[in-house]
Design a protein around this motif. Sequence first.
Motif, mmCIF file in Angstrom:
data_model
loop_
_atom_site.group_PDB
_atom_site.id
_atom_site.type_symbol
_atom_site.label_atom_id
_atom_site.label_comp_id
_atom_site.label_asym_id
_atom_site.label_seq_id
_atom_site.Cartn_x
_atom_site.Cartn_y
_atom_site.Cartn_z
ATOM 1 N N ASP A 52 0.863 -1.189 0.000
ATOM 2 C CA ASP A 52 0.000 0.000 0.000
ATOM 3 C C ASP A 52 0.899 1.238 0.000
ATOM 4 N N THR A 53 0.929 1.952 -1.107
ATOM 5 C CA THR A 53 1.851 3.088 -1.235
ATOM 6 C C THR A 53 1.548 4.176 -0.212
ATOM 7 N N ASN A 54 0.281 4.525 -0.035
ATOM 8 C CA ASN A 54 -0.056 5.582 0.933
ATOM 9 C C ASN A 54 0.379 5.212 2.343
ATOM 10 N N GLU A 55 0.166 3.966 2.722
ATOM 11 C CA GLU A 55 0.553 3.508 4.062
ATOM 12 C C GLU A 55 2.079 3.555 4.207
ATOM 13 N N LYS A 62 3.207 7.112 4.635
ATOM 14 C CA LYS A 62 2.874 7.564 5.991
ATOM 15 C C LYS A 62 3.888 7.029 7.017
ATOM 16 N N LYS A 87 3.241 13.515 -0.774
ATOM 17 C CA LYS A 87 2.523 13.271 0.487
ATOM 18 C C LYS A 87 1.464 12.186 0.299
ATOM 19 N N GLU A 88 0.951 12.119 -0.943
ATOM 20 C CA GLU A 88 -0.076 11.122 -1.269
ATOM 21 C C GLU A 88 0.352 10.410 -2.546
ATOM 22 N N GLN A 89 -0.081 9.170 -2.701
ATOM 23 C CA GLN A 89 0.240 8.435 -3.925
ATOM 24 C C GLN A 89 -0.393 9.111 -5.148
ATOM 25 N N ASN A 134 0.276 2.838 -8.494
ATOM 26 C CA ASN A 134 0.216 3.911 -7.502
ATOM 27 C C ASN A 134 1.632 4.144 -6.998
ATOM 28 N N GLY A 193 4.777 6.877 -5.160
ATOM 29 C CA GLY A 193 5.101 8.023 -4.320
ATOM 30 C C GLY A 193 6.594 8.016 -4.043
#
Lengths: 135, 135
Positions: free
Chosen positions: A86-89, A92, A104-106, A114, A116
């Motif tokens: 999970d790229t966003n995770e 983070k 900051k976000e994918q 996705n 980042g």
Amino acid sequence: MNISHIEHIGIAVKSIDEAKKYYEDVLGLKCYAVEEVTDQKVKTAFFQVGQTKIELLEPTSDDSAVAKFIEKRGEGIHHIAFNTADTNEALKTAEENGIKLIDKEQRKGAEGLNIGFLHPKSTFGVLTEFCSKNN
Amino acid sequence: MNISHIEHIGIAVKSIDEAKKYYEDVLGLKCYAVEEVTDQKVKTAFFQVGQTKIELLEPTSDDSAVAKFIEKRGEGIHHIAFNTADTNEALKTAEENGIKLIDKEQRKGAEGLNIGFLHPKSTFGVLTEFCSKNN
């Protein structure tokens, strides 16, 4: 974080047509796709090597980040991308650990992934990307 | 040539102790070995990521090639190593295709592998290594 493998290695080149000859004719790899990523102002060419892709990056504009990289450092290895669940995770978690982020976000990258980026100042000079497929 | 996968990615760092914290604590990778390669004047630290290893390279002397790389370009990605069936055969094939070699013959590298380098002037700025286990 859950990194499974190195998804790709990005390599900055002046000309995909020229560099492709080396990867195909000398190393014996096969270019399976050429794709333009307009928001990053690059043309990309992909070669599969085991689990990992070689991603050649040719700037399509003088003001692309890859053009600036080549101007400053010459052609060469540009970044490493880790496959994550999970790229966003993953972004983070990195930020919580004091890592400076570029994204900051994918967002969407080549091949619909996705993606980042982390800032190389926080990662010992290595421009580092996270990517994931299904989130 | 018969390249099966990317065996490792070499990353030049000033201090393995410092960089290791990022790879372990942030990325969640595990350092499984630290080894000194005296003839290359480097200390190395290895992390397995799927099929590929991250190999951190810390110079042990100011006149090592890795120290000069860091002095000129800063910390960052130093080289890519492709796993081949036979390093000497891969070097020969590259030379026959007009590639300039750093190593005319294979030599012993970290982890007992047979290794040989191509010159980055012939490979679009990418310091490229071949390596193999059993020949």
